[in-house]
Design an enzyme around this catalytic site. Structure first.
Site, PDB file in Angstrom:
ATOM      1  N   GLU A 104       0.818  -1.415   0.054  1.00  0.00           N
ATOM      2  CA  GLU A 104       0.096  -0.109   0.048  1.00  0.00           C
ATOM      3  C   GLU A 104       0.756   1.139  -0.165  1.00  0.00           C
ATOM      4  O   GLU A 104       0.857   2.091   1.068  1.00  0.00           O
ATOM      5  CB  GLU A 104      -0.859  -0.012   1.328  1.00  0.00           C
ATOM      6  CG  GLU A 104      -1.899  -0.979   0.809  1.00  0.00           C
ATOM      7  CD  GLU A 104      -3.134  -1.010   1.987  1.00  0.00           C
ATOM      8  OE1 GLU A 104      -2.945  -0.082   3.133  1.00  0.00           O
ATOM      9  OE2 GLU A 104      -4.231  -1.408   1.869  1.00  0.00           O
ATOM     10  N   GLU A 261      -6.306  -7.717  -0.965  1.00  0.00           N
ATOM     11  CA  GLU A 261      -6.775  -7.736   0.431  1.00  0.00           C
ATOM     12  C   GLU A 261      -8.124  -7.305   0.165  1.00  0.00           C
ATOM     13  O   GLU A 261      -8.741  -6.296  -0.223  1.00  0.00           O
ATOM     14  CB  GLU A 261      -5.935  -6.481   1.231  1.00  0.00           C
ATOM     15  CG  GLU A 261      -4.512  -6.780   1.590  1.00  0.00           C
ATOM     16  CD  GLU A 261      -4.253  -5.746   2.445  1.00  0.00           C
ATOM     17  OE1 GLU A 261      -4.858  -4.953   3.167  1.00  0.00           O
ATOM     18  OE2 GLU A 261      -2.918  -5.709   2.380  1.00  0.00           O
TER      19      GLU A 261
HETATM   20  C1  GLA Z   1      -4.127  -2.410   4.909  1.00  0.00           C
HETATM   21  C2  GLA Z   1      -2.757  -3.216   4.966  1.00  0.00           C
HETATM   22  C3  GLA Z   1      -2.892  -4.416   5.905  1.00  0.00           C
HETATM   23  C4  GLA Z   1      -3.606  -4.207   7.084  1.00  0.00           C
HETATM   24  C5  GLA Z   1      -5.124  -3.632   6.640  1.00  0.00           C
HETATM   25  C6  GLA Z   1      -6.081  -3.661   7.641  1.00  0.00           C
HETATM   26  O1  GLA Z   1      -4.764  -2.597   3.844  1.00  0.00           O
HETATM   27  O2  GLA Z   1      -2.116  -3.317   3.836  1.00  0.00           O
HETATM   28  O3  GLA Z   1      -1.490  -4.670   6.221  1.00  0.00           O
HETATM   29  O4  GLA Z   1      -3.301  -3.337   7.847  1.00  0.00           O
HETATM   30  O5  GLA Z   1      -5.225  -2.567   6.028  1.00  0.00           O
HETATM   31  O6  GLA Z   1      -7.475  -3.397   7.290  1.00  0.00           O
END
Ligand code: GLA
Length: 638
Positions: A104, A261
């Site tokens: 991210e 994710e």
């Molecule tokens: C982000 C991160 C993850 C986790 C999620 C929690 O997307 O990439 O590592 O922290 O948030 O929702």
């Protein structure tokens, strides 16, 4: 990074060898992240100069994550070293099927005001403008003594005595995204060298809770697109999910992508973290799949018992395998097997496009505007929802996509319209696209400078209207709009006295002769919504924020006039979001319930296909996948 090196040059790969070995033995493919998102404590202690600085001059310390400056040469050196170590060790491992750069990018550190960032910003500006005259002219610095005579005088938009310069703020947002792209490119180069042939990606954040990076140029930096999406619980959550998934598909140019994710149930970072109801886990996964996702991944495998994310859902929750969530994860895995043939197929573009422009969003979130009575993305999702009400499929696209593909192209609040974009819109319309745009669109160029001579600036001629004054409304105020049958509805947020400047402009809605309108400074009977016939297409202007009902009706009329007919059969219109992926000889339709209630309809039969997953009826928390042979008599795909 920290788990791989507890101290500088003390590498420990044993634990990772073990995990990678176990995954490989179990037949599980690995997308291996480079681990550079979170620097270890020894690194920030040794090199505090990698820590980001906020716009008010605070240091973002170690103790959370993403505490690194995107432009720090020191951090870059360490990040590339750990990437090199990982790529050397696992780059040819048969179970490693993809690389995942960082995590991210820009989630917490997108805006950095450190000395590294300031120097890099000046360099970026020098490349963009060439000389200071061009920069001064573009930003309009002949104002409040903002003129620059040396590059070294320019700062990032740190906290100042009054508003920052809008051109500077916009360029800083662009620069900040580009600084992260540089980091992505640097890690990618190492991976490509040491792990040839293994595709590289990084997880984007096209979702309601993230707004700081315009990914439209990033598609060229990765081998395939991946995205993280977290459901925003509440009314309209499915429309928002589908909106984000569709926008991701547009970044991938309709090729398949990975959902890197999402959550099996609750997250831990909202005020109240609601759990998903039974069925919603599968519904959400299938909705992403319907919009092009080939991999359906979760954050996270096992819920932790410690740390800031201890209450975040997982595939294996705190309760362990004897739990509803785990059983639903396993059931999803089985259903995904039935959808094996969908993998790799492209999404079938829709006939309706909705333009989602991050740069307009950047400006509309700034200060010193005629109104802040809107939230751009929410307003776009509202328009998307009203189009879904009609039973049509909609692509959420960005301005780089092919605008001319669409029969109906909807671009609300498209504030920034460089002349090149205006020309592309004109071209699309002349060749048959029916464009719809609104108030505060076409107002400014790529430097956020206002076009002179009347609104809506760059789109004035195409629309055949001219406005010489904005009339934003207080939140409590409304105006009254009359349709062609004489029915009156309330509108809000904004209104304008619109002058029609060509004779081929039809007035579709007018401002009524009411006290409310007079109080708002609106002339009775004036045009509120206009439509100009241009070439093979048309250009519609909506000068106020219509109610949901009035917007749905208007879009229905405009879709009809554009030759767009509903993609869904009658009983499903408005009830489901439809997404189509095109396979060999068959289309795969995913229908997601918009949550209004259970439907009494055989979904597969209504599409002329065969049910692969879910059904036979569409219940409130469900998505179903239907395979429709392309030569089937009921096949509705074009
Ligand atoms: C982000 C991160 C993850 C986790 C999620 C929690 O997307 O990439 O590592 O922290 O948030 O929702």
């Amino acid at each position: 990074m920290g788990a791989l090196a507890a101290r500088e040059d003390e590498w420990d790969f044993d634990w990772l060898d073990d995990i990678i070995g176990r995954l490989a033995t179990a037949g599980i493919d690995i997308d291996l992240a480079t681990s550079t998102a979170s620097p270890p404590a020894w690194l920030t202690r040794k090199h505090p100069e990698i820590l980001p600085i906020t716009r008010v001059g605070e240091v973002v310390n170690q103790g959370g994550r993403q505490h690194w400056r995107p432009t720090s040469p020191v951090f870059r050196r360490y990040a590339l070293e750990v990437t090199r170590q990982l790529a050397t060790r696992y780059g040819r491992h048969p179970a490693v099927v993809a690389w995942h750069v960082n995590n991210e990018l820009g989630g917490a550190n997108v805006f950095d005001h450190s000395d590294d960032a300031t120097a890099a910003f000046r360099e970026w500006l020098r490349r963009r403008y060439g000389d200071l005259d061009a920069l001064n002219k573009s930003w309009g610095t002949a104002f409040w003594s903002q003129h620059y005579s040396e590059w070294s005088e320019i700062l990032t938009p740190v906290r100042a005595g009054a508003q920052n310069n809008p051109g500077q703020v916009l360029d800083f947002r662009r620069f900040s995204g580009d600084a992260l792209r540089d980091h992505l490119a640097a890690e990618t180069a190492v991976l490509r060298e040491l792990s040839p042939g293994v595709p590289v990606t990084t997880n984007f954040m096209v979702a309601a809770n993230y707004k700081d990076i315009d990914y439209s140029a990033w598609a060229e930096d990765v081998d395939f697109i991946s995205n993280d999406h977290y459901l925003m619980p509440g009314e309209g959550m499915i429309d928002e999910l589908a909106f984000s998934a569709s926008a991701t598909s547009a970044l991938a140019d309709h090729r398949s992508w990975w959902l890197m994710e999402h959550a099996t149930s609750a997250v831990n970072w909202r005020r109240v973290n609601t759990a998903k109801r039974p069925g919603q886990l599968e519904r959400d996964a299938l909705t992403h799949l319907g919009h092009g996702a080939d991999a359906i991944c979760y954050f996270q495998w096992r819920a932790s018992d410690a740390g800031g994310e201890r209450f975040h859902s997982a595939m294996v929750p705190h309760a362990g395998r004897n739990s509803r969530v785990y059983r639903e994860v396993v059931a999803l895995g089985e259903d995904l097997r039935a959808l094996r043939d969908v993998a790799g197929t492209a999404s079938l573009p829709a006939g309706v496009g909705l333009v989602f422009d991050y740069e307009s969003w950047f400006v509309l979130r700034g200060d010193s505007l005629p109104s802040s009575g809107w939230e751009y993305r929410e307003e776009l999702v509202r328009w998307y929802s009203r189009l879904l009400d009609l039973g049509v499929r909609v692509d959420v696209i960005n301005p780089r996509n092919d605008l001319g593909h669409y029969d109906l192209l909807v671009a609300p609040l498209l504030h920034l319209v460089p002349l090149s974009l205006a020309a592309r819109l004109q071209d699309a319309v002349e060749n048959g696209t029916h464009l719809v745009t609104t108030y505060f669109s076409g107002i400014a160029d790529e430097h956020a400078r206002v076009y002179l001579g009347g609104y809506p600036g760059a789109l004035r001629d195409l629309l055949g209207v001219r406005v010489d004054e904005f009339r934003p409304l207080l939140p409590v105020d409304t105006v009254d709009i009359t349709d062609r049958e004489g029915k009156t509805t309330h509108a809000g947020t904004w209104c304008e006295n619109v002058s029609v400047t060509c004779d081929n402009v039809a007035v579709l809605r007018s401002y009524a002769a009411t006290d409310a309108n007079a109080l708002a400074g609106i002339e009775a009977g004036g045009a509120a919504v206009t439509r100009r016939q241009v070439g093979e297409g048309s250009a519609t202007y909506v000068s106020t924020k219509l109610s949901d009902e009035a917007l749905r009706e208007l879009l229905g009329e405009l879709a009809h006039a554009a030759g767009v007919s509903p993609d869904l059969p009658e009983p499903l219109r408005g009830e489901a979001v439809a997404a189509v992926r095109r396979g060999e000889g068959a289309d795969y339709w995913t229908l997601t319930s918009r949550g209004h209630g259970d439907l009494d309809i055989d979904v597969a039969a209504s599409l002329g296909g065969e049910l692969l997953v879910g059904g036979p009826r569409l219940s409130r928390d469900e998505a179903v996948v239907v395979k429709v042979p392309r030569d089937a008599p009921g096949s509705r795909a074009r």
